[in-house]
Scaffold this motif. Structure first.
Motif, short mmCIF file in Angstrom:
data_model
loop_
_atom_site.label_atom_id
_atom_site.label_comp_id
_atom_site.label_asym_id
_atom_site.label_seq_id
_atom_site.Cartn_x
_atom_site.Cartn_y
_atom_site.Cartn_z
N VAL A 74 41.21 57.24 32.67
CA VAL A 74 39.85 57.12 33.20
C VAL A 74 39.90 56.74 34.68
CG1 VAL A 74 39.50 54.68 32.51
CG2 VAL A 74 37.54 56.21 32.72
N GLY A 75 40.90 55.92 35.07
CA GLY A 75 41.04 55.53 36.47
C GLY A 75 41.68 56.69 37.24
N ASN A 174 29.15 43.48 39.68
CA ASN A 174 29.26 44.91 40.03
C ASN A 174 28.54 45.03 41.36
OD1 ASN A 174 30.30 45.69 37.56
ND2 ASN A 174 28.52 46.88 36.93
N GLY A 231 42.45 46.01 35.05
CA GLY A 231 41.90 47.14 35.81
C GLY A 231 42.96 47.87 36.62
N VAL A 257 48.50 45.17 34.98
CA VAL A 257 48.60 46.15 36.06
C VAL A 257 49.07 45.48 37.35
CG1 VAL A 257 46.94 47.83 35.16
CG2 VAL A 257 46.10 45.83 36.39
P1 NDP Z 1 33.46 52.38 34.69
O1 NDP Z 1 33.29 53.31 35.83
O2 NDP Z 1 32.61 52.54 33.47
O3 NDP Z 1 33.29 50.86 35.21
C1 NDP Z 1 33.71 50.42 36.44
C2 NDP Z 1 32.76 49.31 36.89
O4 NDP Z 1 33.25 48.72 38.08
C3 NDP Z 1 31.36 49.82 37.16
O5 NDP Z 1 30.44 49.07 36.43
C4 NDP Z 1 31.18 49.64 38.66
O6 NDP Z 1 29.84 49.23 38.95
C5 NDP Z 1 32.17 48.53 38.99
N1 NDP Z 1 32.67 48.66 40.35
C6 NDP Z 1 33.22 49.75 40.92
N2 NDP Z 1 33.53 49.51 42.20
C7 NDP Z 1 33.16 48.23 42.44
C8 NDP Z 1 33.20 47.40 43.60
N3 NDP Z 1 33.69 47.83 44.76
N4 NDP Z 1 32.73 46.13 43.50
C9 NDP Z 1 32.22 45.68 42.33
N5 NDP Z 1 32.16 46.42 41.20
C10 NDP Z 1 32.62 47.68 41.26
O7 NDP Z 1 35.01 52.47 34.30
P2 NDP Z 1 35.74 52.01 32.96
O8 NDP Z 1 35.13 50.74 32.47
O9 NDP Z 1 35.84 53.15 32.03
O10 NDP Z 1 37.21 51.72 33.56
C11 NDP Z 1 37.37 50.72 34.56
C12 NDP Z 1 38.77 50.74 35.13
O11 NDP Z 1 39.69 50.19 34.20
C13 NDP Z 1 39.36 52.12 35.46
O12 NDP Z 1 38.90 52.60 36.70
C14 NDP Z 1 40.84 51.84 35.47
O13 NDP Z 1 41.27 51.52 36.78
C15 NDP Z 1 41.00 50.63 34.56
N6 NDP Z 1 41.73 50.97 33.34
C16 NDP Z 1 42.93 50.33 33.07
C17 NDP Z 1 43.65 50.63 31.93
C18 NDP Z 1 44.94 49.96 31.62
O14 NDP Z 1 45.78 50.56 30.95
N7 NDP Z 1 45.17 48.73 32.04
C19 NDP Z 1 43.18 51.67 30.98
C20 NDP Z 1 41.90 52.23 31.33
C21 NDP Z 1 41.22 51.89 32.47
P3 NDP Z 1 29.14 49.58 40.38
O15 NDP Z 1 29.41 51.03 40.65
O16 NDP Z 1 27.71 49.21 40.18
O17 NDP Z 1 29.80 48.67 41.38
#
Ligand code: NDP
Length: 322
Positions: A74-75, A174, A231, A257
């Motif tokens: 997803v990331g 967020n 994350g 991570v």
């Molecule tokens: P989402 O896009 O659903 O959620 C990400 C959230 O982060 C959003 O609510 C967004 O809100 C917020 N966000 C983004 N940028 C910022 C910022 N600069 N400041 C504050 N908040 C921020 O993604 P998922 O929940 O599906 O996945 C999240 C992350 O988890 C992935 O991008 C990946 O990097 C990580 N991940 C890690 C895994 C692992 O194996 N450890 C497995 C899967 C995922 P807003 O836009 O309002 O700021």
């Protein structure tokens, strides 16, 4: 016609995905995602990439017939999605299918960190229990904690739902407040860190979150503070984190991570108050298979229906060429 479509797979890839790619496409392999490994034949034929990230602008530019990059995960911070959009190349990721698994891992890592369960197990296995008696009482507990979630998206909400069942109050940060969510919202990460003693980061990587968790945030968390990162490693200033753990600025950290995987900073390895995992958030056979299916289904849908199933926001407007 689909048989002729060439899909480039740089580096190691999921077996189930490879099997499905081979049944539908012509798979082309290079050792790693590096533009210098692209041959003239690849330049002529490759129309898609299936990859575990690492797709930069140079590799995109090296493939003039490229239409779609299907990222396994997803990331997608290591895919230059903005450049892809400029070139009219679709980028897809694998949201939702891994959400619950990653939330489970986050909870496991949190408990391991707070209650020292991996160290207690080592105590049993190395004979210390029989030789020296009971494992020490854990200094920390989940009881009475206030949890802050940095990145309240799909996975953040799934973590929060689990923690609600634990009876813990939850707040989040967020860039935008999430409509319909009753958890306390903080407009800044600093404000969130000041309000809680347990910070779970599940924010994406990229420029907007680079080293967001720094000395100031860790100081705000305080001496009873626990930091968990599920994350991206890039969101943390790892040198500041190691110093905060060594100096008692915070109490403990649980990390899945790291900024430069698979290299883990020696100071974090040596710290007695860390619980460390090798990026296994989504790493069960069950969930990796679901991610593989969504990754390949995006390619199949693109080349048979002309649309992607799960485009990333940067490339939502990219249209199929034929
Ligand atoms: P989402 O896009 O659903 O959620 C990400 C959230 O982060 C959003 O609510 C967004 O809100 C917020 N966000 C983004 N940028 C910022 C910022 N600069 N400041 C504050 N908040 C921020 O993604 P998922 O929940 O599906 O996945 C999240 C992350 O988890 C992935 O991008 C990946 O990097 C990580 N991940 C890690 C895994 C692992 O194996 N450890 C497995 C899967 C995922 P807003 O836009 O309002 O700021």
């Amino acid at each position: 016609q689909q048989q002729a479509v060439a899909i480039l797979v740089p580096g190691q890839f999921n077996d189930h995905a490879v099997g499905r790619l081979d049944r539908t496409f012509s798979r082309v392999w290079i050792e790693r995602p590096d533009a210098s490994l692209v041959t003239d034949e690849m330049r002529r034929t490759v129309r898609g990439i299936a990859a575990f990230g690492g797709i930069n602008a140079a590799l995109i530019d090296a493939l003039p017939n490229l239409e779609i990059i299907a990222n396994f995960g997803v990331g997608y911070d290591s895919v230059d999605a903005r450049h892809a959009a400029q070139r009219g190349v679709m980028v897809t990721n694998t949201p939702d299918v891994l959400t619950e698994e990653v939330a489970d891992t986050a909870i496991g890592l949190l408990i391991n960190t707070v209650r020292e369960l991996p160290r207690a197990e080592t105590w049993l296995r190395d004979g210390s229990w029989a030789r020296d008696g009971n494992y020490r009482l854990s200094r920390l507990t989940l009881r009475g904690r206030r949890v802050g979630i940095f990145g309240m998206g799909r996975i953040g909400v799934a973590i929060a739902r689990r923690l609600e069942a634990f009876g813990l109050p939850i707040a989040y940060h967020n860039r935008r407040q999430v409509e319909g969510l009753s958890y306390e919202y903080h407009g800044t990460l600093k404000g969130l860190a000041e309000a809680v003693d347990t910070l779970i980061s599940v924010a994406p990587g990229g420029a907007s979150t680079e080293k967001a968790v720094n000395t100031g945030i860790l100081s705000a968390l305080g001496p009873n503070g626990v930091f968990v990162n599920i994350g991206r490693g890039s969101t943390v200033d790892e040198a500041a984190l190691a110093a905060a753990l060594a100096g008692g600025t915070i109490a403990a950290a649980g990390l899945d991570v790291f900024a430069d995987e698979p290299n883990v900073p020696p100071a974090l390895l040596a710290a007695p108050n860390t619980s460390l995992l090798p990026h296994v958030g989504s790493a069960s056979e069950h969930t990796r298979r679901a991610m593989a299916d969504l990754c390949v289904d995006n390619l199949i849908s693109w080349f048979s229906q002309g649309r992607a199933l799960t485009p990333v926001p940067e490339t939502e407007k990219v249209k199929a060429r034929s």
